[in-house]
Design a protein around this motif. Structure first.
Motif, PDB file in Angstrom:
ATOM      1  N   GLN A 166       0.781  -1.116  -0.097  1.00  0.00           N
ATOM      2  CA  GLN A 166       0.089   0.018  -0.038  1.00  0.00           C
ATOM      3  C   GLN A 166       0.916   1.075   0.031  1.00  0.00           C
ATOM      4  O   GLN A 166       1.955   1.186   0.740  1.00  0.00           O
ATOM      5  CB  GLN A 166      -1.054   0.018   1.218  1.00  0.00           C
ATOM      6  N   GLU A 167       0.703   2.078  -0.849  1.00  0.00           N
ATOM      7  CA  GLU A 167       1.387   3.343  -0.960  1.00  0.00           C
ATOM      8  C   GLU A 167       0.988   4.297   0.149  1.00  0.00           C
ATOM      9  O   GLU A 167       0.089   4.667   0.447  1.00  0.00           O
ATOM     10  CB  GLU A 167       1.243   4.024  -2.402  1.00  0.00           C
ATOM     11  N   LEU A 168       2.237   4.785   0.747  1.00  0.00           N
ATOM     12  CA  LEU A 168       1.902   5.785   1.689  1.00  0.00           C
ATOM     13  C   LEU A 168       2.079   6.823   1.246  1.00  0.00           C
ATOM     14  O   LEU A 168       1.465   7.977   1.886  1.00  0.00           O
ATOM     15  CB  LEU A 168       3.173   5.377   3.030  1.00  0.00           C
ATOM     16  N   SER A 169       2.948   7.219   0.441  1.00  0.00           N
ATOM     17  CA  SER A 169       3.324   8.837  -0.330  1.00  0.00           C
ATOM     18  C   SER A 169       2.231   8.897  -1.166  1.00  0.00           C
ATOM     19  O   SER A 169       2.046   8.093  -2.141  1.00  0.00           O
ATOM     20  CB  SER A 169       4.519   8.744  -0.787  1.00  0.00           C
ATOM     21  N   LYS A 170       1.595   9.888  -1.400  1.00  0.00           N
ATOM     22  CA  LYS A 170       0.809  10.159  -2.436  1.00  0.00           C
ATOM     23  C   LYS A 170       1.190  10.849  -3.904  1.00  0.00           C
ATOM     24  O   LYS A 170       0.644  10.705  -4.672  1.00  0.00           O
ATOM     25  CB  LYS A 170      -0.389  11.333  -1.924  1.00  0.00           C
TER      26      LYS A 170
END
Length: 146
Positions: free
Chosen positions: A38-42
């Motif tokens: 899951q990507e934490l940085s947008k």
């Protein structure tokens, strides 16, 4: 050190922060992911290929490390050209785990019909996916080291 497939898989745990870095001559781009992908940085974080840029990278990374209470940081990049040498040295000296992914494998995970804008925006995602899937090698365990 034993670097079997199972040993590599065991390196990514619930307390791991996985960072994919696209190394460039003047600017690097990074994205942060948790152990599940899951990507934490947008959006991609850009930083310079110099000591000031590396410090900015560490400060950016520490925010995600604290927010998910990560005990381990795995930084993955492609060893293309010579631009990754200084960055790799900094990552290793900072106590993070550096892993390298095969550029051929990264290319295989990308669609052949994509535009350069897609590459700039999302090229860290295949790198991170390969790290999580243990499709990497550790430069400390081979002669391929900066």
């Amino acid at each position: 050190m034993d670097y079997t497939q199972n040993a590599k898989i065991a390196q990514v745990t619930e307390k791991s922060l996985v960072i994919g870095v696209d190394v460039g001559s003047g600017t690097h781009y990074a994205r942060a992911f948790n152990w599940r992908g899951q990507e934490l940085s947008k959006k991609a974080f850009s930083f310079g290929n110099d000591l000031g840029g590396y410090f900015a990278f560490t400060k950016w990374l520490d925010g995600y490390r604290q927010s998910m209470d990560a005990e381990k940081v795995m930084v993955g990049c492609e060893p293309t050209g010579h631009y990754w040498f200084n960055f790799a040295r900094y990552v290793k000296q900072s106590g993070m785990t550096l892993v390298l992914v095969n550029p051929y494998h990264v290319k295989q995970t990308k669609n052949e019909k994509i535009t350069s804008l897609w590459l700039i925006t999302f090229s860290r995602i295949p790198i991170t996916s390969l790290c999580r899937a243990s499709k990497f090698f550790n430069p400390a365990s081979s002669s391929y080291s900066p």
